[in-house]
Design an enzyme around this catalytic site. Structure first.
Site, PDB file in Angstrom:
ATOM      1  N   ASP A  14       0.854  -1.185   0.000  1.00 39.13           N
ATOM      2  CA  ASP A  14       0.000   0.000   0.000  1.00 39.13           C
ATOM      3  C   ASP A  14       0.891   1.236   0.000  1.00 39.13           C
ATOM      4  O   ASP A  14       1.678   1.451   0.922  1.00 39.13           O
ATOM      5  CB  ASP A  14      -0.900  -0.022   1.237  1.00 39.13           C
ATOM      6  CG  ASP A  14      -2.035   0.981   1.153  1.00 39.13           C
ATOM      7  OD1 ASP A  14      -2.197   1.618   0.095  1.00 39.13           O
ATOM      8  OD2 ASP A  14      -2.764   1.134   2.153  1.00 39.13           O
ATOM      9  N   ASP A 108      -2.770   2.546  -6.184  1.00 43.08           N
ATOM     10  CA  ASP A 108      -1.784   2.633  -5.101  1.00 43.08           C
ATOM     11  C   ASP A 108      -1.708   1.413  -4.189  1.00 43.08           C
ATOM     12  O   ASP A 108      -1.010   1.448  -3.176  1.00 43.08           O
ATOM     13  CB  ASP A 108      -2.055   3.878  -4.249  1.00 43.08           C
ATOM     14  CG  ASP A 108      -3.411   3.851  -3.578  1.00 43.08           C
ATOM     15  OD1 ASP A 108      -4.286   3.102  -4.042  1.00 43.08           O
ATOM     16  OD2 ASP A 108      -3.601   4.592  -2.608  1.00 43.08           O
ATOM     17  N   GLU A 109      -2.398   0.328  -4.523  1.00 40.45           N
ATOM     18  CA  GLU A 109      -2.266  -0.866  -3.678  1.00 40.45           C
ATOM     19  C   GLU A 109      -2.516  -2.145  -4.476  1.00 40.45           C
ATOM     20  O   GLU A 109      -3.219  -2.143  -5.487  1.00 40.45           O
ATOM     21  CB  GLU A 109      -3.200  -0.803  -2.467  1.00 40.45           C
ATOM     22  CG  GLU A 109      -4.667  -0.788  -2.789  1.00 40.45           C
ATOM     23  CD  GLU A 109      -5.527  -0.854  -1.534  1.00 40.45           C
ATOM     24  OE1 GLU A 109      -5.228  -1.656  -0.630  1.00 40.45           O
ATOM     25  OE2 GLU A 109      -6.521  -0.104  -1.482  1.00 40.45           O
TER      26      GLU A 109
END
Length: 363
Positions: A14, A108-109
């Site tokens: 993350d 983003d993860e």
């Protein structure tokens, strides 16, 4: 349900305050300052907040007005999704150096299954550290990681040492970790569900574990079986490289509140056009249309309708959205409208999880 020895090494990566961190990376003047990516100061919603802003209670999905009230010196920055996507692609390329089993959740993860990995590395903990170091070297950004036996625990673990840290929950630690975990920390347990659990005397994983599956199903419906399993470390959802999209939508926050239904239909027409574009690009169609309305008092209402056939055209989406709009009289002026399509033709029936017995496993 059958039993099997099914052991995996899952990493959840993350990025730390991704959008805000990219803006601070590209603009040195913003570094160390409280910034919010998203809407304007007067209108809109915060998409991401820097850690400096979070210290003042600014969070994603918060209205810009409330964010500014919490943090008067907050700096608003317009999002640059092409730039975020560019960096996200670099990060994904790093993941693929280690495994092809990468399931992106957003820009983003992502989840990575490194049980069998391209480096032949036996330690998922060291792989996570190496990946984070590579991300920092190649992008200048910090990432956090959670490592454990399944996606659920890895996701929870990635929040523990944020920012710029990681946490491994070894197989022999899983039971104690989950029993001591605050119920609000369980991934998927939101504020409303947490409050309901508190009323039932469930404050930690240990309390949840004392409840029967029947009890949990009675109070939480289909989610009850999920809670019953995850608190016992059972979550067999695989890391899926080609993650199936479950919904698609678009929404607009207006510069000024609107009260005229004619103006609302005009905005909905634009949103439906955007949805048609996205549906055609993704080559999908859906049956369930949901209309989202946020009023000027920030109250949020949704109305849905499921059709007997799949649709993907602007006209059919708009026709259903119009019907939903007129379903009830407007209670106030409107600040946001959105349409989403779910029950897509990409979805497949889910198989029921089997119980997995977790044995010794080197992490």
């Amino acid at each position: 349900m059958g039993e099997e020895n099914y052991l995996r090494k899952i990493i959840h990566i993350d990025m730390d305050a991704f959008y805000a961190s990219v803006e601070q990376l590209d603009n040195p003047e913003l570094r160390g300052k409280a910034i919010a990516v998203g809407g304007s100061e007067e209108r809109g919603v915060v998409a991401a907040a820097s850690y400096e802003a979070r210290e003042f209670g600014v969070r994603s999905a918060m209205s810009s007005i409330i964010a500014k009230r919490n943090c008067p010196h907050l700096i608003f920055v317009k999002p640059r999704f092409e730039r975020y996507r560019q960096i996200s692609n670099k990060i994904r390329a790093i993941f693929l150096e280690y495994t092809d089993l990468v399931e992106p959740l957003s820009l983003d993860e992502a989840y990575l299954d490194v049980t069998q990995n391209k480096k032949g590395h036996p330690s998922a903990t060291l792989i996570a550290r190496e990946i984070r170091e590579k991300i920092k070297l190649e992008t200048g950004l910090n990432a956090s990681a959670g490592i454990s036996i399944n996606k659920f625990i890895a996701k929870v673990a990635s929040d523990i040492n944020k920012p710029n840290g990681q946490k491994t929950i070894n197989p022999e630690e899983v039971e104690e970790f989950l029993e001591n975990l605050q119920i609000r920390k369980f991934h998927g347990v939101g504020k409303v569900t947490a409050e309901k659990m508190y009323q039932l005397g469930i404050f930690k994983g240990f309390d949840l574990k004392q409840k029967s599956e029947e009890f949990l199903t009675e109070h939480f419906g289909k989610s009850g079986a999920h809670y019953y399993n995850v608190v016992r470390g059972i979550h067999l959802s695989e890391v899926k490289p080609n993650r199936i999209r479950k919904s698609l939508g678009a929404e607009r926050t207006f510069d000024e509140n609107i009260s005229s239904e004619i103006f609302m239909l005009e905005r909905l027409s634009n949103i439906a056009e955007e949805i048609e574009r996205r549906l055609q690009k993704s080559k999908v169609a859906g049956k369930t249309i949901t209309l989202k309305i946020k009023y000027s008092d920030f109250s949020l209402h949704t109305r849905s309708k499921t059709l007997p056939y799949y649709i993907s055209s602007r006209d059919l989406v708009l026709e259903t959205a119009r019907e939903l709009l007129y379903q009830e009289k407007m209670k106030n002026s409107v600040r946001l409208l959105g349409i989403s399509l779910s029950n897509l033709n990409t979805e497949k029936p889910e198989k029921k999880d089997e119980i997995a017995v977790q044995l010794k496993f080197e992490f």
